[in-house]
Motif scaffolding. Structure first.
Motif, PDB file in Angstrom:
ATOM      1  N   ARG A 107       0.834  -1.195   0.000  1.00  0.00           N
ATOM      2  CA  ARG A 107       0.000   0.000   0.000  1.00  0.00           C
ATOM      3  C   ARG A 107       0.872   1.249   0.000  1.00  0.00           C
ATOM      4  O   ARG A 107       1.804   1.364   0.802  1.00  0.00           O
ATOM      5  N   LEU A 108       0.604   2.167  -0.907  1.00  0.00           N
ATOM      6  CA  LEU A 108       1.356   3.414  -1.008  1.00  0.00           C
ATOM      7  C   LEU A 108       0.390   4.569  -1.221  1.00  0.00           C
ATOM      8  O   LEU A 108      -0.632   4.416  -1.886  1.00  0.00           O
ATOM      9  N   ARG A 109       0.741   5.725  -0.684  1.00  0.00           N
ATOM     10  CA  ARG A 109      -0.077   6.918  -0.887  1.00  0.00           C
ATOM     11  C   ARG A 109       0.857   8.113  -1.018  1.00  0.00           C
ATOM     12  O   ARG A 109       1.751   8.296  -0.182  1.00  0.00           O
ATOM     13  N   ALA A 110       0.695   8.903  -2.076  1.00  0.00           N
ATOM     14  CA  ALA A 110       1.577  10.037  -2.320  1.00  0.00           C
ATOM     15  C   ALA A 110       0.785  11.342  -2.340  1.00  0.00           C
ATOM     16  O   ALA A 110      -0.371  11.380  -2.755  1.00  0.00           O
ATOM     17  N   GLU A 111       1.443  12.401  -1.874  1.00  0.00           N
ATOM     18  CA  GLU A 111       0.860  13.739  -1.894  1.00  0.00           C
ATOM     19  C   GLU A 111       1.842  14.707  -2.542  1.00  0.00           C
ATOM     20  O   GLU A 111       3.044  14.437  -2.576  1.00  0.00           O
ATOM     21  N   LYS A 112       1.338  15.795  -3.044  1.00  0.00           N
ATOM     22  CA  LYS A 112       2.212  16.820  -3.615  1.00  0.00           C
ATOM     23  C   LYS A 112       1.860  18.182  -3.021  1.00  0.00           C
ATOM     24  O   LYS A 112       0.720  18.421  -2.590  1.00  0.00           O
ATOM     25  N   THR A 113       2.844  19.063  -3.006  1.00  0.00           N
ATOM     26  CA  THR A 113       2.656  20.394  -2.437  1.00  0.00           C
ATOM     27  C   THR A 113       1.874  21.285  -3.399  1.00  0.00           C
ATOM     28  O   THR A 113       2.165  21.323  -4.597  1.00  0.00           O
ATOM     29  N   VAL A 114       0.885  21.976  -2.878  1.00  0.00           N
ATOM     30  CA  VAL A 114       0.079  22.895  -3.684  1.00  0.00           C
ATOM     31  C   VAL A 114       0.876  24.178  -3.920  1.00  0.00           C
ATOM     32  O   VAL A 114       1.453  24.744  -2.986  1.00  0.00           O
ATOM     33  N   LYS A 120       5.109  29.106  -6.221  1.00  0.00           N
ATOM     34  CA  LYS A 120       5.545  29.032  -4.822  1.00  0.00           C
ATOM     35  C   LYS A 120       4.566  28.177  -4.013  1.00  0.00           C
ATOM     36  O   LYS A 120       3.374  28.162  -4.299  1.00  0.00           O
ATOM     37  N   ALA A 121       5.086  27.495  -3.018  1.00  0.00           N
ATOM     38  CA  ALA A 121       4.255  26.632  -2.172  1.00  0.00           C
ATOM     39  C   ALA A 121       3.236  27.448  -1.397  1.00  0.00           C
ATOM     40  O   ALA A 121       3.550  28.509  -0.845  1.00  0.00           O
ATOM     41  N   VAL A 122       1.998  26.958  -1.363  1.00  0.00           N
ATOM     42  CA  VAL A 122       0.939  27.605  -0.596  1.00  0.00           C
ATOM     43  C   VAL A 122       1.078  27.182   0.862  1.00  0.00           C
ATOM     44  O   VAL A 122       1.169  25.988   1.164  1.00  0.00           O
ATOM     45  N   ILE A 123       1.119  28.152   1.766  1.00  0.00           N
ATOM     46  CA  ILE A 123       1.298  27.880   3.188  1.00  0.00           C
ATOM     47  C   ILE A 123      -0.041  27.926   3.899  1.00  0.00           C
ATOM     48  O   ILE A 123      -0.819  28.869   3.725  1.00  0.00           O
ATOM     49  N   GLY A 124      -0.319  26.917   4.700  1.00  0.00           N
ATOM     50  CA  GLY A 124      -1.575  26.844   5.425  1.00  0.00           C
ATOM     51  C   GLY A 124      -1.554  27.634   6.714  1.00  0.00           C
ATOM     52  O   GLY A 124      -0.534  28.235   7.076  1.00  0.00           O
ATOM     53  N   SER A 125      -2.678  27.618   7.439  1.00  0.00           N
ATOM     54  CA  SER A 125      -2.784  28.368   8.696  1.00  0.00           C
ATOM     55  C   SER A 125      -1.849  27.836   9.772  1.00  0.00           C
ATOM     56  O   SER A 125      -1.521  28.542  10.727  1.00  0.00           O
ATOM     57  N   ASP A 126      -1.407  26.596   9.608  1.00  0.00           N
ATOM     58  CA  ASP A 126      -0.500  26.010  10.595  1.00  0.00           C
ATOM     59  C   ASP A 126       0.965  26.318  10.276  1.00  0.00           C
ATOM     60  O   ASP A 126       1.875  25.866  10.978  1.00  0.00           O
ATOM     61  N   LYS A 128       2.588  25.375   7.631  1.00  0.00           N
ATOM     62  CA  LYS A 128       3.203  24.319   6.829  1.00  0.00           C
ATOM     63  C   LYS A 128       2.642  24.351   5.405  1.00  0.00           C
ATOM     64  O   LYS A 128       1.521  24.806   5.184  1.00  0.00           O
ATOM     65  N   PRO A 129       3.427  23.864   4.431  1.00  0.00           N
ATOM     66  CA  PRO A 129       2.936  23.832   3.044  1.00  0.00           C
ATOM     67  C   PRO A 129       1.667  22.992   2.929  1.00  0.00           C
ATOM     68  O   PRO A 129       1.555  21.927   3.550  1.00  0.00           O
ATOM     69  N   VAL A 130       0.724  23.453   2.144  1.00  0.00           N
ATOM     70  CA  VAL A 130      -0.517  22.714   1.913  1.00  0.00           C
ATOM     71  C   VAL A 130      -0.248  21.594   0.906  1.00  0.00           C
ATOM     72  O   VAL A 130       0.368  21.830  -0.133  1.00  0.00           O
ATOM     73  N   LYS A 131      -0.703  20.419   1.230  1.00  0.00           N
ATOM     74  CA  LYS A 131      -0.491  19.276   0.342  1.00  0.00           C
ATOM     75  C   LYS A 131      -1.823  18.669  -0.077  1.00  0.00           C
ATOM     76  O   LYS A 131      -2.810  18.739   0.650  1.00  0.00           O
ATOM     77  N   THR A 132      -1.826  18.077  -1.261  1.00  0.00           N
ATOM     78  CA  THR A 132      -3.027  17.430  -1.777  1.00  0.00           C
ATOM     79  C   THR A 132      -2.686  16.048  -2.306  1.00  0.00           C
ATOM     80  O   THR A 132      -1.545  15.797  -2.722  1.00  0.00           O
TER      81      THR A 132
END
Length: 266
Positions: A107-114, A120-126, A128-132
């Motif tokens: 089982r594998l699951r991958a995400e990428k930075t928005v 430029k990487a979108v930064i969330g309220s926390d 950290k970079p937002v990932k999808t």
């Protein structure tokens, strides 16, 4: 009265293979079987099988090197001994004498930075970079399929929730497929998406589209695929089996012995 059979000289210890004997040396030096497993980079259950199933032939040279290091008064920390053992572990060979294929993760699951319009990487309220989600993969063998193949379901859910696509590779008895291997009406091309095995089974990939033009659909719609799974009571294997039967790909009642589900976001 029949006389009792005498035990062979040396007892059970004399019957142990070399891997078990060397492991016993390490146990006498204060190491547990769990630690021996860590040194070899293997699951501790394999170390137990040196004693119960006569396994460990490929580990003998590594074990011998570790035993010599310990008996000579060298470093006893696990990291040092693991590095020493790694240079002596022989790869497992198949019947033809070639290096055996190592099983991949089930089982594998991958995400990428928005990223924004400027890349430029979108930064969330926390902070950290937002990932999808970008892709998922899961495999199920015969035993896991029999118990419902629960690890396949999250892959389908990822694709459905994110507008993704799904492809799958199914393995079943060779004679159960209705189309000859390579027919464009089924799975496209022997050299591309059909794998025949010596045990009489065959793997065929559907909706993969890795072969270029003419190689079939480029993935099933994730939401539509999830609807098939929901209609099958959440059983991904049953949904795939129904699709194969309904689309005249396989004989009704054919058992699926292996299934791999891949999902990605276009």
């Amino acid at each position: 009265m029949t006389p009792r059979r005498r035990r062979a000289a040396g007892g059970r210890g004399a019957q142990r293979n070399e891997a078990a004997r060397l492991t016993s040396e390490l146990e006498r030096a204060g190491f547990s079987r769990k630690q021996v497993g860590e040194i070899l980079g293997r699951n501790p259950s394999l170390v137990s099988q040196f004693f119960t199933k006569n396994k460990g032939a490929s580990m003998v040279e590594a074990l011998r090197a570790v035993v010599q290091e310990v008996q000579a008064g060298g470093p006893r920390n696990i990291a040092s001994l693991k590095a020493l053992a790694a240079g002596h572990i022989q790869p497992r060979l198949n019947r033809e004498g070639y290096k055996a294929r190592v099983r991949g993760k089930t089982r594998l699951r991958a995400e990428k930075t928005v990223k924004d319009a400027k890349g430029k990487a979108v930064i969330g309220s926390d902070g950290k970079p937002v990932k999808t989600w970008s892709s998922s993969l899961a495999k199920a063998g015969k035993q896991h399929i029999a118990s419902g193949a629960s690890r396949l379901r999250p892959v389908v859910e990822d694709a459905a929730a994110s507008g993704g696509k799904i492809a799958f590779t199914v393995r079943a008895r060779r004679g159960s497929f209705k189309h000859d291997a390579g027919r464009l009406a089924d799975s496209p091309g022997v050299r591309r998406n059909v794998v025949q095995r010596r045990d009489g089974t065959e793997e065929r990939a559907y909706a993969d589209n890795r072969g270029g033009p003419g190689s079939g659909a480029e993935g099933f719609d994730g939401a539509e695929f999830k609807a098939w799974v929901d209609a099958a009571g959440g059983d991904v294997t049953a949904a795939v089996q129904k699709w194969l039967v309904d689309n005249d790909r396989i004989e009704p009642g054919t058992a699926i012995v292996s299934l791999e589900i891949r999902a990605w976001k276009p």
